[in-house]
Design an enzyme around this catalytic site. Structure first.
Site, PDB file in Angstrom:
ATOM      1  CE1 TYR A 146     -20.588  20.548 -35.441  1.00 12.62           C
ATOM      2  CE2 TYR A 146     -23.213  21.124 -35.559  1.00 12.62           C
ATOM      3  CZ  TYR A 146     -22.091  20.033 -35.736  1.00 12.62           C
ATOM      4  OH  TYR A 146     -21.988  19.317 -37.071  1.00 12.62           O
ATOM      5  CG  ASP A 241     -17.989  16.911 -28.898  1.00  8.31           C
ATOM      6  OD1 ASP A 241     -18.979  16.417 -29.027  1.00  8.31           O
ATOM      7  OD2 ASP A 241     -16.566  16.145 -28.967  1.00  8.31           O
ATOM      8  CE  LYS A 269     -13.712  20.439 -34.537  1.00  7.23           C
ATOM      9  NZ  LYS A 269     -13.957  20.542 -35.293  1.00  7.23           N
TER      10      LYS A 269
HETATM   11  P1  KE4 Z   1     -16.976  16.659 -37.805  1.00 10.90           P
HETATM   12  O1  KE4 Z   1     -18.473  15.827 -37.819  1.00 10.90           O
HETATM   13  O2  KE4 Z   1     -17.104  18.250 -37.668  1.00 10.90           O
HETATM   14  O3  KE4 Z   1     -15.652  15.927 -37.451  1.00 10.90           O
HETATM   15  O4  KE4 Z   1     -17.054  16.957 -35.316  1.00 10.90           O
HETATM   16  C1  KE4 Z   1     -18.073  17.367 -35.359  1.00 10.90           C
HETATM   17  C2  KE4 Z   1     -17.989  17.872 -33.527  1.00 10.90           C
HETATM   18  C3  KE4 Z   1     -18.278  16.966 -33.088  1.00 10.90           C
HETATM   19  N1  KE4 Z   1     -17.750  16.915 -31.354  1.00 10.90           N
HETATM   20  C4  KE4 Z   1     -17.538  18.389 -31.574  1.00 10.90           C
HETATM   21  C5  KE4 Z   1     -16.400  19.382 -29.747  1.00 10.90           C
HETATM   22  C6  KE4 Z   1     -16.903  19.347 -32.415  1.00 10.90           C
HETATM   23  O5  KE4 Z   1     -16.265  21.249 -32.622  1.00 10.90           O
HETATM   24  C7  KE4 Z   1     -17.149  19.257 -33.922  1.00 10.90           C
HETATM   25  C8  KE4 Z   1     -17.356  20.097 -34.770  1.00 10.90           C
HETATM   26  N2  KE4 Z   1     -16.795  21.427 -34.832  1.00 10.90           N
HETATM   27  C9  KE4 Z   1     -16.557  22.775 -35.967  1.00 10.90           C
HETATM   28  C10 KE4 Z   1     -16.575  23.906 -35.266  1.00 10.90           C
HETATM   29  N3  KE4 Z   1     -17.231  24.426 -34.478  1.00 10.90           N
HETATM   30  C11 KE4 Z   1     -16.397  21.898 -36.920  1.00 10.90           C
HETATM   31  C12 KE4 Z   1     -16.060  22.776 -38.398  1.00 10.90           C
HETATM   32  C13 KE4 Z   1     -17.343  22.423 -39.235  1.00 10.90           C
HETATM   33  O6  KE4 Z   1     -18.275  23.123 -39.056  1.00 10.90           O
HETATM   34  O7  KE4 Z   1     -16.833  22.740 -40.195  1.00 10.90           O
END
Ligand code: KE4
Length: 435
Positions: A146, A241, A269
């Protein structure tokens, strides 16, 4: 613990009138585990408290940012001071330079950084940079990886591995998904084969060096090095990533832990300390393709925001203190041992799979090992839901989905671990009835 839930239920019903599904990110709605999500009113250290005044040991940690625990004093102080000087200027600040310098100092493969406001935005930027710099259009990603919700990332495996992706969401044009090739995580040969066959079209291979969005799945020995070699042979860029793993699994991220350098690194994060920050970083020659030096456009009103960079810098400075990562490792290792013992006490030693890298871990309700998304997807979702709710009722707050990670923070102590293990003894018994 008899949890009161009336206030959360009424607050969540009110939210659903004006927020789609009552949330601003789908996972928070508890669709995968059922029930009403606790509506949170405050958090401090390892504890989080809901509107019905139930307090939980928190292993969600906002899905990664809260590595110091909640409301760490250095971050609260830094953000408060910054806010008194104004919340945003739309102009260069010393704070964003200092945060970039801290990232460059920690991540060997990064010479320059561009800050944005989310991991999704950072991935979007990295992909456009890779495509613009190479003149190639295809991207290779892993099933179950993801990388945020940009269209190019919402591509599922087409028929058979490594074929052109198909949209995994309505609203994603087939042509866009078709520019994404999907392979299995931990299958280096699949990447080598794709690059042998189509390397000249592939701008980048994008991977979570430790998968954290199919549950925690470590890279097989040699996997990341094999990706590096295959990319080098094809002139394809390797993008790690590290939105989750950056400053999580080691100060230098997974790249430091596994000794494999990426051409571009995506961060988020933790580097925002709980405020909105994403980043893409890499060698200066590659990064300088971005506007205003280069032709590849990218911009953002709140990129490098003074409050967010103050929170991020305070977090990275606190993580640089002696012994923080050693304490994270010791706490997480004790928790892993306790969970394994609790599972065994319910006769589940061979029927659950607990996998950990540093202070991120997952418990899959299926026999070990879990090496890719297909393995993870074969977990028993009902058993996870039973485990989740039994833990919640016992005062332990886990992510409401099998495909997320548990995060240990520097604020978790022996008491938290002991409470979690006692709760897990009952929760594994509840899950065993579903297995
Ligand atoms: P954001 O756009 O949510 O800040 O980041 C996207 C992203 C990109 N790459 C990785 C490896 C990530 O885990 C994420 C976002 N992680 C999710 C949790 N699995 C955020 C939680 C959510 O979607 O509410």
């Amino acid at each position: 613990m008899q949890r009161r839930t009336e206030r959360s239920e009424s607050a969540f019903a009110r939210a659903a009138d004006v927020l789609v599904g009552g949330v601003n990110s789908p996972v928070r709605a508890f669709k995968a585990v059922g029930g009403t999500p606790p509506v949170i009113v405050r958090a401090r250290g390892s504890a989080i408290t809901d509107i019905d005044d139930n307090t939980y040991v928190d292993y969600v940690g906002s899905y990664g940012p809260a590595i110091l625990g909640h409301a760490p004093q250095p971050v609260v102080t830094a953000v408060t001071k910054a806010a008194r000087r104004g919340t945003t200027y739309g102009a260069p600040t010393v704070g964003e330079t200092q945060l970039a310098e801290a990232v460059v100092a920690a991540m060997d493969a990064i010479e320059k950084v561009r800050f944005v406001s989310s991991g999704t935005e950072a991935v979007m930027t990295a992909l456009r940079l890779a495509r613009g710099a190479t003149g190639r259009d295809k991207i290779v990603k892993c099933a179950g990886g993801y990388h945020g919700h940009a269209d190019a990332m919402l591509a599922a495996a087409g028929s058979g591995a490594a074929t052109l992706g198909v949209p995994s969401s309505p609203g994603v044009p087939a042509a866009t998904a078709g520019e994404t090739l999907v392979v299995d995580y931990n299958d280096a040969d699949a990447v080598a084969d794709v690059l042998d066959a189509r390397g000249g079209d592939v701008a980048a291979v994008l991977v979570e060096p430790v998968a954290g969005n199919m549950g925690v799945v470590p890279p097989r020995d040699g996997y990341l090095a094999a990706l590096r070699s295959a990319c080098d042979a094809a002139g394809t860029l390797l993008i790690f990533d590290e939105v989750i793993t950056g400053f999580r699994v080691a100060p230098g991220g997974a790249q430091k832990l596994y000794g494999v350098r990426a051409d571009l690194t995506v961060l988020g994060k933790i580097i925002g300390g709980g405020l909105p920050v994403g980043a893409v970083g890499g060698g200066a020659a590659l990064m300088d393709h971005l506007a205003p030096l280069g032709e590849i456009y990218q911009a953002g009103t709140l990129s490098g925001n003074p409050l967010a960079t103050a929170a991020g810098l305070a977090t990275l400075e606190a993580l640089a203190d002696d012994g923080v990562y050693e304490r994270l490792e010791a706490t997480a290792a004790a928790l892993e041992r306790g969970l394994r013992d609790a599972a065994a006490a319910s006769g589940l030693a061979e029927r659950v799979c607990i996998q950990r890298v540093g202070s991120m871990m997952s418990c899959f309700f299926r026999p070990p090992p879990v090496t890719n998304y297909a393995d993870a997807a074969a977990s028993n979702a009902d058993a996870y839901a039973a485990f989740f709710h039994a833990m919640l009722d016992a005062g332990v707050y886990l992510a409401p989905g099998q495909f997320e990670a548990m995060f240990v923070s520097a604020a978790h102590d022996d008491g938290d671990v002991a409470q979690t293990i006692v709760a897990a003894e009952g929760a594994f018994a509840a899950a065993a009835e579903r297995l």
